[in-house]
Design a protein around this motif. Sequence first.
Motif, PDB file in Angstrom:
ATOM      1  N   ARG A 218       0.826  -1.215   0.000  1.00 18.41           N
ATOM      2  CA  ARG A 218       0.000   0.000   0.000  1.00 18.41           C
ATOM      3  C   ARG A 218       0.856   1.259   0.000  1.00 18.41           C
ATOM      4  NH1 ARG A 218      -3.723  -3.068   3.356  1.00 18.41           N
ATOM      5  NH2 ARG A 218      -2.588  -2.340   5.178  1.00 18.41           N
ATOM      6  N   LEU A 219       1.969   1.243   0.735  1.00 16.54           N
ATOM      7  CA  LEU A 219       2.857   2.402   0.735  1.00 16.54           C
ATOM      8  C   LEU A 219       3.446   2.631  -0.655  1.00 16.54           C
ATOM      9  CD1 LEU A 219       4.229   4.705   2.192  1.00 16.54           C
ATOM     10  CD2 LEU A 219       6.024   3.122   2.880  1.00 16.54           C
ATOM     11  N   LEU A 220       3.867   1.557  -1.313  1.00 18.14           N
ATOM     12  CA  LEU A 220       4.402   1.698  -2.665  1.00 18.14           C
ATOM     13  C   LEU A 220       3.337   2.224  -3.626  1.00 18.14           C
ATOM     14  CD1 LEU A 220       6.758   1.266  -4.669  1.00 18.14           C
ATOM     15  CD2 LEU A 220       5.759  -0.983  -5.126  1.00 18.14           C
ATOM     16  N   LEU A 221       2.151   1.645  -3.592  1.00 15.05           N
ATOM     17  CA  LEU A 221       1.082   2.096  -4.494  1.00 15.05           C
ATOM     18  C   LEU A 221       0.699   3.545  -4.231  1.00 15.05           C
ATOM     19  CD1 LEU A 221      -1.190  -1.073  -4.616  1.00 15.05           C
ATOM     20  CD2 LEU A 221       0.014  -0.029  -6.547  1.00 15.05           C
ATOM     21  N   GLY A 222       0.613   3.940  -2.964  1.00 11.86           N
ATOM     22  CA  GLY A 222       0.282   5.323  -2.635  1.00 11.86           C
ATOM     23  C   GLY A 222       1.347   6.297  -3.106  1.00 11.86           C
ATOM     24  N   THR A 223       2.604   5.918  -2.919  1.00 13.30           N
ATOM     25  CA  THR A 223       3.705   6.762  -3.377  1.00 13.30           C
ATOM     26  C   THR A 223       3.648   6.941  -4.893  1.00 13.30           C
ATOM     27  OG1 THR A 223       5.104   6.014  -1.559  1.00 13.30           O
ATOM     28  CG2 THR A 223       6.227   6.977  -3.462  1.00 13.30           C
ATOM     29  N   MET A 224       3.440   5.844  -5.597  1.00 12.19           N
ATOM     30  CA  MET A 224       3.433   5.899  -7.055  1.00 12.19           C
ATOM     31  C   MET A 224       2.228   6.670  -7.591  1.00 12.19           C
ATOM     32  SD  MET A 224       4.933   2.164  -7.819  1.00 12.19           S
ATOM     33  CE  MET A 224       6.056   2.391  -9.159  1.00 12.19           C
ATOM     34  N   GLU A 225       1.085   6.503  -6.950  1.00 14.52           N
ATOM     35  CA  GLU A 225      -0.100   7.249  -7.371  1.00 14.52           C
ATOM     36  C   GLU A 225       0.111   8.746  -7.165  1.00 14.52           C
ATOM     37  OE1 GLU A 225      -4.849   7.752  -6.401  1.00 14.52           O
ATOM     38  OE2 GLU A 225      -3.750   6.090  -5.511  1.00 14.52           O
ATOM     39  N   THR A 226       0.630   9.120  -6.004  1.00 15.24           N
ATOM     40  CA  THR A 226       0.884  10.524  -5.704  1.00 15.24           C
ATOM     41  C   THR A 226       1.903  11.126  -6.662  1.00 15.24           C
ATOM     42  OG1 THR A 226       0.363  10.145  -3.377  1.00 15.24           O
ATOM     43  CG2 THR A 226       1.656  12.115  -3.896  1.00 15.24           C
ATOM     44  N   ALA A 227       2.918  10.345  -7.007  1.00 11.94           N
ATOM     45  CA  ALA A 227       3.968  10.824  -7.908  1.00 11.94           C
ATOM     46  C   ALA A 227       3.498  10.921  -9.359  1.00 11.94           C
ATOM     47  CB  ALA A 227       5.182   9.903  -7.826  1.00 11.94           C
ATOM     48  N   GLY A 228       2.442  10.168  -9.709  1.00 13.81           N
ATOM     49  CA  GLY A 228       1.922  10.215 -11.068  1.00 13.81           C
ATOM     50  C   GLY A 228       2.396   9.106 -11.980  1.00 13.81           C
ATOM     51  N   VAL A 229       2.818   7.984 -11.390  1.00 14.49           N
ATOM     52  CA  VAL A 229       3.268   6.847 -12.185  1.00 14.49           C
ATOM     53  C   VAL A 229       2.058   6.169 -12.838  1.00 14.49           C
ATOM     54  CG1 VAL A 229       4.414   4.584 -12.065  1.00 14.49           C
ATOM     55  CG2 VAL A 229       5.293   6.508 -10.720  1.00 14.49           C
ATOM     56  N   ASP A 230       2.259   5.705 -14.059  1.00  9.84           N
ATOM     57  CA  ASP A 230       1.214   4.985 -14.795  1.00  9.84           C
ATOM     58  C   ASP A 230       0.692   3.816 -13.941  1.00  9.84           C
ATOM     59  OD1 ASP A 230       0.004   4.214 -17.605  1.00  9.84           O
ATOM     60  OD2 ASP A 230       0.885   2.374 -16.772  1.00  9.84           O
ATOM     61  N   PRO A 231      -0.625   3.641 -13.841  1.00  7.78           N
ATOM     62  CA  PRO A 231      -1.191   2.593 -12.979  1.00  7.78           C
ATOM     63  C   PRO A 231      -0.753   1.172 -13.346  1.00  7.78           C
ATOM     64  CG  PRO A 231      -2.901   4.142 -13.606  1.00  7.78           C
ATOM     65  CD  PRO A 231      -1.674   4.505 -14.394  1.00  7.78           C
ATOM     66  N   ASP A 232      -0.539   0.883 -14.628  1.00  6.96           N
ATOM     67  CA  ASP A 232      -0.101  -0.466 -15.006  1.00  6.96           C
ATOM     68  C   ASP A 232       1.302  -0.765 -14.479  1.00  6.96           C
ATOM     69  OD1 ASP A 232      -2.499  -1.011 -16.316  1.00  6.96           O
ATOM     70  OD2 ASP A 232      -1.733  -0.343 -18.259  1.00  6.96           O
ATOM     71  N   VAL A 233       2.189   0.212 -14.556  1.00  8.08           N
ATOM     72  CA  VAL A 233       3.549   0.049 -14.026  1.00  8.08           C
ATOM     73  C   VAL A 233       3.489  -0.092 -12.506  1.00  8.08           C
ATOM     74  CG1 VAL A 233       5.793   1.182 -13.740  1.00  8.08           C
ATOM     75  CG2 VAL A 233       4.630   1.263 -15.955  1.00  8.08           C
ATOM     76  N   SER A 234       2.671   0.731 -11.865  1.00  9.67           N
ATOM     77  CA  SER A 234       2.518   0.649 -10.409  1.00  9.67           C
ATOM     78  C   SER A 234       2.030  -0.729  -9.987  1.00  9.67           C
ATOM     79  CB  SER A 234       1.519   1.701  -9.915  1.00  9.67           C
ATOM     80  OG  SER A 234       1.979   2.990 -10.169  1.00  9.67           O
ATOM     81  N   TYR A 235       1.069  -1.263 -10.716  1.00 13.26           N
ATOM     82  CA  TYR A 235       0.526  -2.583 -10.384  1.00 13.26           C
ATOM     83  C   TYR A 235       1.603  -3.662 -10.522  1.00 13.26           C
ATOM     84  CZ  TYR A 235      -2.230  -6.818 -10.459  1.00 13.26           C
ATOM     85  OH  TYR A 235      -2.709  -8.077 -10.188  1.00 13.26           O
ATOM     86  N   ASP A 236       2.343  -3.644 -11.635  1.00 10.88           N
ATOM     87  CA  ASP A 236       3.406  -4.638 -11.834  1.00 10.88           C
ATOM     88  C   ASP A 236       4.414  -4.600 -10.691  1.00 10.88           C
ATOM     89  OD1 ASP A 236       2.237  -5.393 -14.220  1.00 10.88           O
ATOM     90  OD2 ASP A 236       3.799  -4.520 -15.495  1.00 10.88           O
ATOM     91  N   LEU A 237       4.848  -3.400 -10.328  1.00 10.01           N
ATOM     92  CA  LEU A 237       5.826  -3.277  -9.250  1.00 10.01           C
ATOM     93  C   LEU A 237       5.243  -3.696  -7.903  1.00 10.01           C
ATOM     94  CD1 LEU A 237       7.695  -0.032 -10.269  1.00 10.01           C
ATOM     95  CD2 LEU A 237       8.710  -2.298  -9.970  1.00 10.01           C
ATOM     96  N   SER A 238       3.973  -3.417  -7.679  1.00 11.14           N
ATOM     97  CA  SER A 238       3.376  -3.800  -6.394  1.00 11.14           C
ATOM     98  C   SER A 238       3.241  -5.318  -6.280  1.00 11.14           C
ATOM     99  CB  SER A 238       2.024  -3.112  -6.192  1.00 11.14           C
ATOM    100  OG  SER A 238       1.041  -3.650  -7.036  1.00 11.14           O
ATOM    101  N   VAL A 239       2.960  -5.996  -7.383  1.00 10.23           N
ATOM    102  CA  VAL A 239       2.890  -7.466  -7.345  1.00 10.23           C
ATOM    103  C   VAL A 239       4.288  -8.041  -7.108  1.00 10.23           C
ATOM    104  CG1 VAL A 239       2.379  -9.544  -8.697  1.00 10.23           C
ATOM    105  CG2 VAL A 239       0.798  -7.614  -8.760  1.00 10.23           C
TER     106      VAL A 239
END
Length: 147
Positions: A21-42
């Motif tokens: 959740r911390l990684l996903l929140g950081t990436m969302e706030t920073a503006g990272v593409d959701p598909d990339v965020s999902y791959d990294l979170s998995v």
Amino acid sequence: MSIWWSLHLRRDAASVPLARRLLLGTMETAGVDPDVSYDLSVALTEACANAVEHGGGRSSGAFRVTAYLDGEKCRIEVTDSGPGFAHAPSRTARVAADDAEHGRGLCLIRELADHVHFANRPGRGGAVVSFDKILKWRDNAPLMTAS
């Protein structure tokens, strides 16, 4: 601009979603593409699950997650204090059987990240799983670097 954070977590299954959740929140706030965020979170989830399951050492019931987001890439490192890898997982390691309950995590990390490194901590014991991925950004992302 870049973001860096590190967590020292109990070697407990409840710690895994906290890191994710911390990684996903950081990436969302920073503006990272959701598909990339999902791959990294998995990939992070798999690395953390590996540390929880195999990272038990005599000296610590904890593991560490560190993430670096910079203009072009995200690098994640998960370090535990367990026995480490008996041998470095090979690039050609076989995927577990369809009905197996274990054995897919490291292969999945390799599939989701651009670069992966598995190692043992020198001198201290424990495993280090590090991986990175080139980032894609949403339009007007706060951390997107100027070209």
